[in-house]
Design a protein around this motif. Structure first.
Motif, PDB file in Angstrom:
ATOM      1  N   UNK A 111       0.905  -1.375   0.055  1.00  0.00           N
ATOM      2  CA  UNK A 111      -0.059   0.142   0.123  1.00  0.00           C
ATOM      3  C   UNK A 111       0.745   1.161   0.044  1.00  0.00           C
ATOM      4  N   UNK A 112       0.599   2.149  -0.928  1.00  0.00           N
ATOM      5  CA  UNK A 112       1.308   3.480  -1.003  1.00  0.00           C
ATOM      6  C   UNK A 112       0.099   4.653  -0.989  1.00  0.00           C
ATOM      7  N   UNK A 159      -3.750  12.689  -3.635  1.00  0.00           N
ATOM      8  CA  UNK A 159      -4.216  12.245  -4.843  1.00  0.00           C
ATOM      9  C   UNK A 159      -4.903  10.861  -4.696  1.00  0.00           C
ATOM     10  N   UNK A 160      -4.347   9.977  -3.733  1.00  0.00           N
ATOM     11  CA  UNK A 160      -5.053   8.879  -3.656  1.00  0.00           C
ATOM     12  C   UNK A 160      -3.937   7.711  -3.021  1.00  0.00           C
ATOM     13  N   UNK A 219      -0.697  -0.688 -14.624  1.00  0.00           N
ATOM     14  CA  UNK A 219      -1.077   0.826 -14.205  1.00  0.00           C
ATOM     15  C   UNK A 219      -2.238   0.654 -13.186  1.00  0.00           C
ATOM     16  N   UNK A 220      -2.314   1.298 -12.303  1.00  0.00           N
ATOM     17  CA  UNK A 220      -3.355   1.640 -11.550  1.00  0.00           C
ATOM     18  C   UNK A 220      -3.453   3.196 -11.321  1.00  0.00           C
ATOM     19  N   UNK A 221      -4.888   3.736 -11.624  1.00  0.00           N
ATOM     20  CA  UNK A 221      -4.998   5.163 -11.408  1.00  0.00           C
ATOM     21  C   UNK A 221      -5.238   5.657 -10.290  1.00  0.00           C
ATOM     22  N   UNK A 222      -4.524   6.825  -9.903  1.00  0.00           N
ATOM     23  CA  UNK A 222      -4.847   7.407  -8.729  1.00  0.00           C
ATOM     24  C   UNK A 222      -6.333   8.050  -8.741  1.00  0.00           C
ATOM     25  N   UNK A 223      -6.730   8.315  -7.461  1.00  0.00           N
ATOM     26  CA  UNK A 223      -8.141   8.575  -7.540  1.00  0.00           C
ATOM     27  C   UNK A 223      -8.546   9.973  -7.781  1.00  0.00           C
ATOM     28  N   UNK A 237       4.854  18.633  -8.589  1.00  0.00           N
ATOM     29  CA  UNK A 237       5.562  17.490  -7.721  1.00  0.00           C
ATOM     30  C   UNK A 237       4.448  16.470  -7.028  1.00  0.00           C
ATOM     31  N   UNK A 238       4.777  15.231  -7.324  1.00  0.00           N
ATOM     32  CA  UNK A 238       4.150  14.008  -6.759  1.00  0.00           C
ATOM     33  C   UNK A 238       5.086  13.246  -6.103  1.00  0.00           C
ATOM     34  N   UNK A 239       4.354  13.085  -4.746  1.00  0.00           N
ATOM     35  CA  UNK A 239       5.114  12.272  -3.813  1.00  0.00           C
ATOM     36  C   UNK A 239       4.336  10.961  -3.523  1.00  0.00           C
TER      37      UNK A 239
END
Length: 685
Positions: A547-548, A557-558, A578-582, A591-593
């Motif tokens: 889980x991340x 973002x999800x 691929x798994x889409x973020x919500x 920036x995406x962390x």
């Protein structure tokens, strides 16, 4: 009960329309495509000269189980050389596969000729004959179908199957080097068996309609039945059985587990069943294969693969442009069988996945699931054109026809090489474009064939041809891109090179970034002026439970759960997916962390997809813009061309025309979720 339309069904009607269109464009029926026209703007695009150059003849020795129509009276067989290597001065040398040839026997590791190219070349000449009433094309189609029948095993346990390769002296090579599967090549179902069905089906329909040679027509019907029976006993005995591929339910009755191979068989079966409506066994095989193809539809506008029909039942992580005629096959089968449910996945592929592909750069050889193989070839571009044209014909949607013109423009310079891949003056189609834009200037049979199939489709539709040839350059593109995980701006994780890029069912696009519990990684997406979906591509073990948590500059973002799925018929346990973020990443954020809170995450890449994607083309014929929305709500989108009048056609996700607006410069249109718009000018400045 399988319903069938009468013999005046759509394919035959379209053929008549094609002939009328080319007669109008060329001035008379029977015009030879290579001839010089008084008006280049109305000259047919189809030029058979290079494909004619590839043709050769052989007189094979007697081989048990292999014969063909009137072999004693007509011992010579005609077939195309597999490859043509470019030589100085714009010339080509015909060569075989698996070379170099043996200096004593002249044999190649594979051979000089192959059933795949013989089948598809036959389709080219058949369609050209039907389109133009050209007697030479009729004769060449006849010769190629005779040659294909010789490669088909006529009796014994492998009856109906096909030997793939033949040497220059006519000797069959059932076990090529490198090894083909199945080996020997007529020992089981295969792509070449599927393509044999394609050629025999279209051949039977054409010669039956012609009526001048009933004996040969009957022979084609017999060989069609022989090939179909091979599929029935080797493949369709599993009809109704399902398996699992990493958690995805898949049909087990596709030829070589392929919706791609099965689609090319279906193209032949639809032509045959339309011409022979009383053959209930053929109609039954057609319906079963078409149903299996339809069941390979996956995802939707918001989730990979975005509504595409996947080509291989053993992988939910693979799509490739070559051989991607699944929508075409379903569209044609839906008409012949009178089954509207078959059309639905073809429409979804065309309205959702196709604009995603076009705005990402075009018909890549492979999304595995990232666009890891970005080589582009004529087989891929043509497969997309044929599918869009067939779905346009079946639905009546001008939107799909508009996209067919956009895709066909690839052949005339609307590609990453910014050069034409097809030359109407010579009939040469180059073998491909590398990811860096370099052109492979060889011109073998496959490339030539598929370039010509697109040209035939364009010649049959003059308005579409005018648009495709008039927008021969890419002005701008904004669509799906890949950010490699190992290029994180900062991370506490570890970059690891996989032992092999090929997993057995998918392909790593580079090194991986391994994040253990507590590790973080920050990625710089840049500021793009549009909201973006981000889909982390992660290796998920079959027993995975990771889980991340993902957050952008200011907002969450999800979360992603890396739960494993049952392996089933997939070649390896685990899946690259691929798994889409919500949530979306705002247009002003860069920036995406990611932070791992459970177990371990192995990232391959991030797919970054604009909520609204776009592609602009321009040329002497004006300008064209394609915009597509994957937003969860209707979007106001600015379209058009500064200082130019244009027409905007706005379509829903099913290809229905929602609005047609005349624009003067830039303006706003409204796109529904999954909807798209095509904006075009009449002339360039």
């Amino acid at each position: 009960m399988i319903s069938r339309k009468s013999t005046d069904a759509p394919r035959r009607t379209r053929m008549a329309a094609w002939a009328a269109a080319v007669a109008l464009a060329a001035g008379s029926l029977g015009v030879a495509a290579p001839a010089v026209a008084d008006d280049a703007a109305t000259a047919p695009l189809t030029n058979l000269a290079h494909l004619d150059f590839l043709m050769d003849t052989v007189s094979p020795s007697e081989v048990a189980g292999h014969t063909t129509y009137r072999l004693d009276e007509e011992p010579d067989l005609t077939m195309p050389w597999t490859y043509a290597d470019a030589r100085p001065g714009g010339t080509f040398e015909r060569v075989g596969g698996g070379g170099p040839p043996d200096p004593v026997t002249g044999h190649w590791g594979q051979g000089a000729y192959n059933a795949d190219d013989i089948s598809r070349a036959a389709v080219v000449y058949l369609r050209h004959w039907q389109l133009t009433d050209d007697a030479t094309s009729r004769q060449t189609a006849y010769e190629l179908l005779r040659s294909l029948a010789y490669l088909q095993t006529a009796d014994g346990p492998n009856a109906g199957n096909v030997v793939l390769w033949m040497q220059p002296d006519g000797e069959l090579n059932p076990s090529a080097e490198p090894v083909e599967l199945p080996d020997p090549s007529d020992s089981g179902p295969s792509y070449w068996l599927a393509r044999t069905l394609w050629a025999f089906g279209e051949g039977y329909a054409a010669f039956a309609a012609d009526g001048a040679d009933p004996a040969f027509t009957a022979f084609l019907g017999e060989r069609m039945s022989l090939a179909r029976d091979a599929v029935d006993r080797q493949v369709l005995t599993r009809y109704g059985e399902f398996g699992t591929a990493d958690g995805m339910r898949v049909p087990l009755w596709l030829i070589v587990d392929g919706a791609d191979a099965s689609a090319e068989a279906v193209l032949g079966l639809t032509a045959y069943v339309e011409a022979a409506p009383d053959d209930s066994a053929a109609a039954d095989s057609l319906a079963k294969l078409a149903e299996g193809i339809a069941l390979m539809s996956a995802g939707d506008v918001g989730e990979w693969p975005y509504g595409a029909i996947l080509p291989w039942a053993q992988s939910r992580s693979m799509w490739h442009a070559w051989g991607s005629q699944m929508p075409a096959a379903l569209a044609e089968a839906s008409e012949v069988l009178g089954d509207g449910s078959l059309l639905e996945p073809a429409v979804l592929d065309s309205s959702s996945f196709t604009p995603t592909l076009l705005t990402a750069g075009g018909p890549d050889n492979g999304w595995f699931p990232t666009p890891a193989d970005r080589v582009q070839i004529a087989y891929g571009a043509d497969s997309r054109v044929q599918s869009l044209v067939a779905v346009a014909d079946a639905t009546g949607s001008t939107g799909f026809a508009d996209m067919a013109a956009i895709q066909a423009a690839w052949f005339f310079g609307a590609n990453r090489a910014d050069e034409a891949m097809y030359d109407p003056a010579t009939g040469v189609t180059y073998d491909g474009i590398q990811p860096d834009g370099t052109i492979n200037r060889n011109s073998g049979a496959e490339s030539t064939i598929h370039g010509l199939l697109t040209m035939l489709a364009l010649d049959a539709r003059p308005e579409l041809a005018e648009r495709a040839t008039g927008v021969a350059g890419i002005v701008s593109v904004r669509g799906l891109t890949t950010l490699e995980a190992e290029h994180a701006a900062s991370t506490t994780g570890t970059v690891v090179a996989p032992e092999s890029a090929w997993t057995g069912e998918s392909l790593y696009s580079g090194s991986t970034l391994v994040l253990e519990r507590g590790d973080t990684a920050t990625f710089d997406l840049g500021v793009d002026g549009v909201d973006r979906w981000v889909e982390p591509v992660a290796w998920i073990p079959d027993d995975g439970a990771a889980r991340s948590i993902w957050s952008s500059d200011r907002t969450g973002v999800g979360a992603l759960d890396g739960r494993g799925e049952p392996q089933g018929i997939s070649p390896v346990p685990g899946v690259l997916l691929p798994r889409v973020l919500q949530g979306v990443v705002d247009d002003s954020e860069s920036a995406l962390t990611a932070r791992v809170v459970k177990d371990e995450v192995t990232l391959d890449a991030l797919l970054v997809r604009p909520v609204v994607s776009s592609l602009q083309l321009a040329g002497e014929g004006g300008a064209t813009e394609l915009v597509h929305s994957s937003a969860r709500s209707p979007q106001a989108v600015t379209v058009g061309f500064d200082g130019q009048a244009s027409t905007a056609r706005v379509y829903g996700p099913d290809g229905d025309l929602r609005a047609e607006v005349q624009l003067s410069g830039m303006a706003t249109v409204h796109l529904s979720t999954g909807g798209f718009a095509v904006v075009s000018t009449d002339v360039a400045d």
